[in-house]
Every structure is written in C-alpha cells, then in structure tokens.
Design a protein around this motif. Structure first.
Motif, PDB file in Angstrom:
ATOM      1  N   HIS A  53       0.825  -1.212   0.000  1.00  0.00           N
ATOM      2  CA  HIS A  53       0.000   0.000   0.000  1.00  0.00           C
ATOM      3  C   HIS A  53       0.860   1.263   0.000  1.00  0.00           C
ATOM      4  O   HIS A  53       0.479   2.272  -0.564  1.00  0.00           O
ATOM      5  N   LEU A  54       1.985   1.199   0.669  1.00  0.00           N
ATOM      6  CA  LEU A  54       2.835   2.384   0.813  1.00  0.00           C
ATOM      7  C   LEU A  54       4.242   2.168   0.259  1.00  0.00           C
ATOM      8  O   LEU A  54       4.848   3.079  -0.273  1.00  0.00           O
ATOM      9  N   ILE A  55       4.729   0.970   0.437  1.00  0.00           N
ATOM     10  CA  ILE A  55       6.123   0.683   0.098  1.00  0.00           C
ATOM     11  C   ILE A  55       6.263   0.469  -1.411  1.00  0.00           C
ATOM     12  O   ILE A  55       5.446  -0.224  -2.014  1.00  0.00           O
ATOM     13  N   PRO A  56       7.270   1.083  -2.040  1.00  0.00           N
ATOM     14  CA  PRO A  56       7.461   0.904  -3.481  1.00  0.00           C
ATOM     15  C   PRO A  56       7.606  -0.572  -3.861  1.00  0.00           C
ATOM     16  O   PRO A  56       8.179  -1.372  -3.106  1.00  0.00           O
ATOM     17  N   SER A  57       7.092  -0.904  -5.046  1.00  0.00           N
ATOM     18  CA  SER A  57       7.083  -2.312  -5.467  1.00  0.00           C
ATOM     19  C   SER A  57       8.476  -2.858  -5.781  1.00  0.00           C
ATOM     20  O   SER A  57       8.605  -4.034  -6.118  1.00  0.00           O
ATOM     21  N   GLY A  58       9.526  -2.038  -5.649  1.00  0.00           N
ATOM     22  CA  GLY A  58      10.884  -2.533  -5.873  1.00  0.00           C
ATOM     23  C   GLY A  58      11.470  -3.212  -4.638  1.00  0.00           C
ATOM     24  O   GLY A  58      12.596  -3.727  -4.666  1.00  0.00           O
ATOM     25  N   ILE A  59      10.717  -3.243  -3.552  1.00  0.00           N
ATOM     26  CA  ILE A  59      11.247  -3.700  -2.260  1.00  0.00           C
ATOM     27  C   ILE A  59      11.739  -5.157  -2.284  1.00  0.00           C
ATOM     28  O   ILE A  59      12.529  -5.562  -1.443  1.00  0.00           O
ATOM     29  N   PHE A  60      11.276  -5.918  -3.270  1.00  0.00           N
ATOM     30  CA  PHE A  60      11.644  -7.334  -3.310  1.00  0.00           C
ATOM     31  C   PHE A  60      13.071  -7.561  -3.828  1.00  0.00           C
ATOM     32  O   PHE A  60      13.558  -8.673  -3.840  1.00  0.00           O
ATOM     33  N   TYR A  61      13.714  -6.492  -4.288  1.00  0.00           N
ATOM     34  CA  TYR A  61      15.104  -6.592  -4.756  1.00  0.00           C
ATOM     35  C   TYR A  61      15.987  -5.853  -3.761  1.00  0.00           C
ATOM     36  O   TYR A  61      15.984  -4.613  -3.724  1.00  0.00           O
ATOM     37  N   PRO A  62      16.757  -6.569  -2.949  1.00  0.00           N
ATOM     38  CA  PRO A  62      17.544  -5.936  -1.882  1.00  0.00           C
ATOM     39  C   PRO A  62      18.533  -4.890  -2.373  1.00  0.00           C
ATOM     40  O   PRO A  62      18.902  -3.979  -1.639  1.00  0.00           O
ATOM     41  N   THR A  63      18.943  -4.987  -3.643  1.00  0.00           N
ATOM     42  CA  THR A  63      19.933  -4.016  -4.139  1.00  0.00           C
ATOM     43  C   THR A  63      19.280  -2.729  -4.648  1.00  0.00           C
ATOM     44  O   THR A  63      19.970  -1.778  -5.011  1.00  0.00           O
ATOM     45  N   VAL A  64      17.962  -2.719  -4.703  1.00  0.00           N
ATOM     46  CA  VAL A  64      17.253  -1.530  -5.202  1.00  0.00           C
ATOM     47  C   VAL A  64      16.857  -0.650  -4.014  1.00  0.00           C
ATOM     48  O   VAL A  64      16.167  -1.101  -3.094  1.00  0.00           O
ATOM     49  N   THR A  65      17.308   0.593  -4.031  1.00  0.00           N
ATOM     50  CA  THR A  65      16.913   1.516  -2.957  1.00  0.00           C
ATOM     51  C   THR A  65      15.477   1.957  -3.219  1.00  0.00           C
ATOM     52  O   THR A  65      15.152   2.401  -4.323  1.00  0.00           O
ATOM     53  N   CYS A  66      14.622   1.821  -2.227  1.00  0.00           N
ATOM     54  CA  CYS A  66      13.216   2.207  -2.387  1.00  0.00           C
ATOM     55  C   CYS A  66      12.947   3.436  -1.521  1.00  0.00           C
ATOM     56  O   CYS A  66      13.262   3.440  -0.332  1.00  0.00           O
ATOM     57  N   VAL A  67      12.375   4.449  -2.131  1.00  0.00           N
ATOM     58  CA  VAL A  67      12.147   5.697  -1.392  1.00  0.00           C
ATOM     59  C   VAL A  67      10.655   6.020  -1.365  1.00  0.00           C
ATOM     60  O   VAL A  67       9.995   6.010  -2.400  1.00  0.00           O
ATOM     61  N   ILE A  68      10.144   6.312  -0.161  1.00  0.00           N
ATOM     62  CA  ILE A  68       8.807   6.886  -0.045  1.00  0.00           C
ATOM     63  C   ILE A  68       9.019   8.393  -0.069  1.00  0.00           C
ATOM     64  O   ILE A  68       9.586   8.962   0.867  1.00  0.00           O
ATOM     65  N   GLY A  69       8.632   9.025  -1.180  1.00  0.00           N
ATOM     66  CA  GLY A  69       9.005  10.421  -1.433  1.00  0.00           C
ATOM     67  C   GLY A  69       8.212  11.429  -0.619  1.00  0.00           C
ATOM     68  O   GLY A  69       7.239  11.097   0.065  1.00  0.00           O
ATOM     69  N   ASN A  70       8.622  12.687  -0.755  1.00  0.00           N
ATOM     70  CA  ASN A  70       7.995  13.777   0.002  1.00  0.00           C
ATOM     71  C   ASN A  70       6.517  13.956  -0.353  1.00  0.00           C
ATOM     72  O   ASN A  70       5.724  14.464   0.438  1.00  0.00           O
ATOM     73  N   GLY A  71       6.122  13.527  -1.551  1.00  0.00           N
ATOM     74  CA  GLY A  71       4.739  13.741  -1.991  1.00  0.00           C
ATOM     75  C   GLY A  71       3.747  12.727  -1.453  1.00  0.00           C
ATOM     76  O   GLY A  71       2.536  12.838  -1.694  1.00  0.00           O
ATOM     77  N   VAL A  72       4.247  11.733  -0.717  1.00  0.00           N
ATOM     78  CA  VAL A  72       3.376  10.666  -0.197  1.00  0.00           C
ATOM     79  C   VAL A  72       2.818  11.081   1.164  1.00  0.00           C
ATOM     80  O   VAL A  72       3.464  11.834   1.900  1.00  0.00           O
ATOM     81  N   VAL A  73       1.612  10.636   1.485  1.00  0.00           N
ATOM     82  CA  VAL A  73       1.101  10.835   2.846  1.00  0.00           C
ATOM     83  C   VAL A  73       1.150   9.482   3.567  1.00  0.00           C
ATOM     84  O   VAL A  73       0.745   8.466   3.012  1.00  0.00           O
TER      85      VAL A  73
END
Ligand code: IMP
Length: 425
Positions: A53-73
C-alpha cells in the motif's frame, strides 16, 4: 536511461505493481511520489501474493533503494505493519528510505474522510476512507504534520493540539460526528510507531534522489492511482487528492522535468473504476460481471467490487497527452481470452458532434456517449505465450488498435498475474 516514470492511464488498478516489479529488477532506485495507503499494488512471486500500500514495489530486490518520497502521505501504523509483514516473509526492508518531508495521517484525517462522505450533499466520492484527502488538505493549508516534526516533540505537540481543536470542533459541530481526542494518547501511540520506523527516515530525500540522478543511476518513479483520478486532470471531483500524472513525480520526489527519459503508461486491456463518478464505457451487468469475475476485479485496499467496461480510446488519448507517454504496458490481456467480440471506444458523440478530446468537465462528459468499434476475439488461452509473434492474429490486431488510440507503442503485454507471464515487445 536515467529516470523512468510509471503511471496509471485509467482510474487506478491497471496492474502497475506487476510492471514496477518487472522493471525494478534492472533499477538502482524505485520512488513512490504521491498518494498513500489508498493504493494497493499487487505483486505475485511464484505462488505468493504481496499487497503493498505504501512501500514501493521494488522492495523485493535488496539491491534496489526504495524511497517513499515527500509527496506521499503516510499512515505510520500502516507503514510499520507493512514493513513488519515483509520482514516476516523474508524481506528485511533495509533498502527502504522514508522522506522526512512526507506528511502524516492522523485519526482526525480518517474521521474527516468518513464524515465528509456521510454528509456530502453533492454526492459521495466513494473514497477509500483512509484519510488521504483531509491529510492533503492540511498539507496545502500549511497545517500538516510531517515526519520531520517527530524530531521536535514540543513542536509536534503544539501542531497536534491545534489540529485536534480545529478538527474536533468541525467534526462535532458541523458533521455531528462525535469525537473526543486525547492528545497525550495520540502522541504516545505515534511516537511509539515512529520509534519503529525512524531508522528508515532520511533527512533530505531529494538529495538522495538527486545524487542518484547525478550518478546516472537507473531510477523508476512509481505512480499510484491513475490519470483519471488526478486532482487536476481526472474526473473532478471524483478523483483522489494528489497528482498521479508523470509531472507529479517531479514535485513528489523533487527533481526537474528534463530528467525524465521515459514515461510508461500502464493500461488494462479493458477498463475498471472503483468508487463513484463518471465511467463512459462502463458495462452494467452481463459482460461487466463476466469481466469482474474473470479479472478478479475487487479492490486490493478495500475489497470493493470494481466497475468494469470496455477500453476507452478517448481517455487513453487524454492520458497520453497529460503524461507524455512514450511506451504502453497493456495488462490482463488474457482476461479477454474467451470473448467472441471485444468493443473498443474510438470517440465520443457529444451534443451531435464526434469528439476525440476527453471533456474533463463532468457535466459535459455526462452528455457524451461512446462510439464503439468491435473486434473479433481470439478464443484461445494466451497465458503461456512469451513471444509477441506467437499471439493469435486477432489479439495482435486488438493491440494495434489500442496502441493507435493511445498514441504510443506497446512495449509490454501482461498475460497473467505471475512475474514470468509477460511479453516484451
Ligand atoms: P481517496 O484517494 O481515498 O480519497 O479516494 C478518492 C477516489 O479515488 C475514490 O474513487 C477511490 O475509489 C479512488 N482511489 C483511490 N486510490 C485508488 C487506487 O489505488 N485504485 C483505484 N481507485 C483508487
């Protein structure tokens, strides 16, 4: 290729999670730039289904940095729950970063959302009731509380108390929605949650993202919801409270538009919508029910049945323009496998005229009826096909039409929920 933006071209639920998951494999960074836990991105890995719901869908790849950006609530309870759920399933989330500029959802936001829906004389929006709209209202009204504020407990308390006073007055006296907030309790609960995610917080997310851009890293901006739910370019007021369009990535992550190299528009091979509001190609009953059952069209976040309809070329043309779509990913093509014929909306008839530009004024839209062309179905199982040339000729004809109407080339076709069920064109 540095920055790619993934956007929904319809009313959300286009299958962006699957496309993000596929592309994330080759990325260095995936950023969510707007929305909150109103979104629901489903990713299927082998026989396991993950709903994010909140976490970027790239989270399943440990080498990919996932950022919840400033525009998210951010609803902190949802963030903590989602992180701990992923940890229990073997993903440690060490690659997740949360912007300290993101705004926080409080109980009064959810209560206001519910109260407004109950008392909306002009018609219910059919929101997800997650407090998203009221949280964005506070952000733009400069009354919001951001992740930053956890660092300053006195400021946090002061802002919270002010908000509690204002919102209690409104809820109790205007909406007749009885509330009695306890500031101490909310502070205690929220700081306890903060303790659990503060290790993920980055002070300047734009520096993290900007550094990746400067370093020529491959970055994916993951939009939530869809173009037709965009607060400016959708079917206002039946929209969400943020800008899911590609331009929203610039403000919601903090970088300049010239950095964007590709905009991938994700479109379902037919259309769906949850909640109220116009939906010109909606099919009520019969075929609509069949699409819902075959496509499993029930909301990831709320479980609500989705309204189903035919592919709308007028909406897609609008989406192509406001996003600057360079490639199209068509999802759920297999859901149409058994149909004898498939209708496609190629234009609208509006007050005696044939139009191709989408009217974003819903009063004008109500006077429009879709003009359809019919395409023969392919009547065969395509779920195991991995090569474009092997698709039935009728499926290719249908895809050609979708590409023409959407003014973009089709680069990906999804033919099933699993990671591997995808055709690269
Ligand atoms: P809100 O975003 O909860 O305020 O809801 C506003 C409108 O957007 C409602 O019609 C919701 O059903 C719709 N909506 C919000 N998030 C999503 C999503 O992720 N998928 C589909 N519809 C959504």
């Amino acid at each position: 290729m540095t920055v790619t933006v993934i956007v929904g071209t319809q009313w959300g639920d286009e299958g962006k999670g699957k496309i993000t998951d596929l592309l994330a494999r080759d990325m260095d960074m995936v950023v969510r730039y707007q929305g909150g836990n109103n979104a629901g991105h489903t990713v299927v890995i082998k026989d396991e289904t993950f709903k994010l719901h909140l976490i970027p869908s790239g989270i399943f790849y440990p080498t990919v940095t996932c950022v919840i950006g400033n525009g998210v609530v951010i609803d902190p309870a949802v963030l903590v729950q989602e992180v701990s759920g992923l940890r229990q399933r073997g993903f440690n989330c060490a690659n997740l970063k949360v912007s300290s500029q993101a705004h926080i959802i409080f109980p009064y936001h959810r209560d206001l959302d519910a109260a407004q829906e109950q008392k909306h004389e002009a018609g219910r929006i059919g929101t997800t009731n997650r407090g998203i709209g009221p949280c964005y209202v506070d952000k733009f009204n400069r009354r919001g509380i951001r992740v930053w504020d956890f660092q300053y407990p006195d400021v946090f308390r002061q802002k919270l108390e002010w908000n509690l006073k204002e919102k209690s007055f409104l809820l109790n006296n205007f909406y007749g929605f009885k509330v009695d907030y306890n500031a101490d309790q909310i502070i205690k609960d929220y700081f306890a949650l903060y303790e659990q995610f503060k290790g993920l917080v980055v002070e300047e997310s734009t520096v993290v993202i900007g550094g990746a851009i400067d370093g020529n890293k491959r970055i994916l901006m993951e939009g939530a919801q869809g173009t037709m739910l965009d607060v400016d370019h959708g079917t206002y007021p039946y929209v969400t409270s943020s800008n899911p369009i590609a331009g929203g990535a610039c403000s919601g992550a903090g970088f300049g538009p010239v950095e964007i190299d590709e905009v991938i528009g994700v479109a379902k091979a037919y259309f769906t919508r949850v909640g109220g509001g116009p939906f010109p190609t909606e099919i009520e009953g019969g075929m609509g029910d069949q699409l819902r059952e075959r496509g499993g069209e029930y909301g990831t976040t709320t479980g609500r049945p989705r309204r189903c309809g035919w592919y709308d070329g007028v909406v897609m043309r609008h989406a192509a323009k406001v996003n600057g779509i360079t490639q199209l990913a068509i999802t759920k093509l297999d859901v149409l496998d058994s149909l004898d014929k498939i209708d496609v909306c190629v234009a609208y008839e509006c007050e005696g005229k044939r139009i191709k530009d989408f009217p974003t004024d819903i009063n004008r839209l109500a006077k429009c009826t879709p003009i359809y062309e019919s395409y023969p179905g392919w009547k065969e199982d395509i779920t195991k096909i991995t090569n474009y040339a092997k698709l039935p000729a009728n499926a290719r004809k249908y895809l050609d039409k979708l590409a023409e109407l959407s003014e973009a080339r089709v680069s990906l076709i999804s033919v099933g929920a699993e990671r591997g069920q995808i055709i690269k064109v």
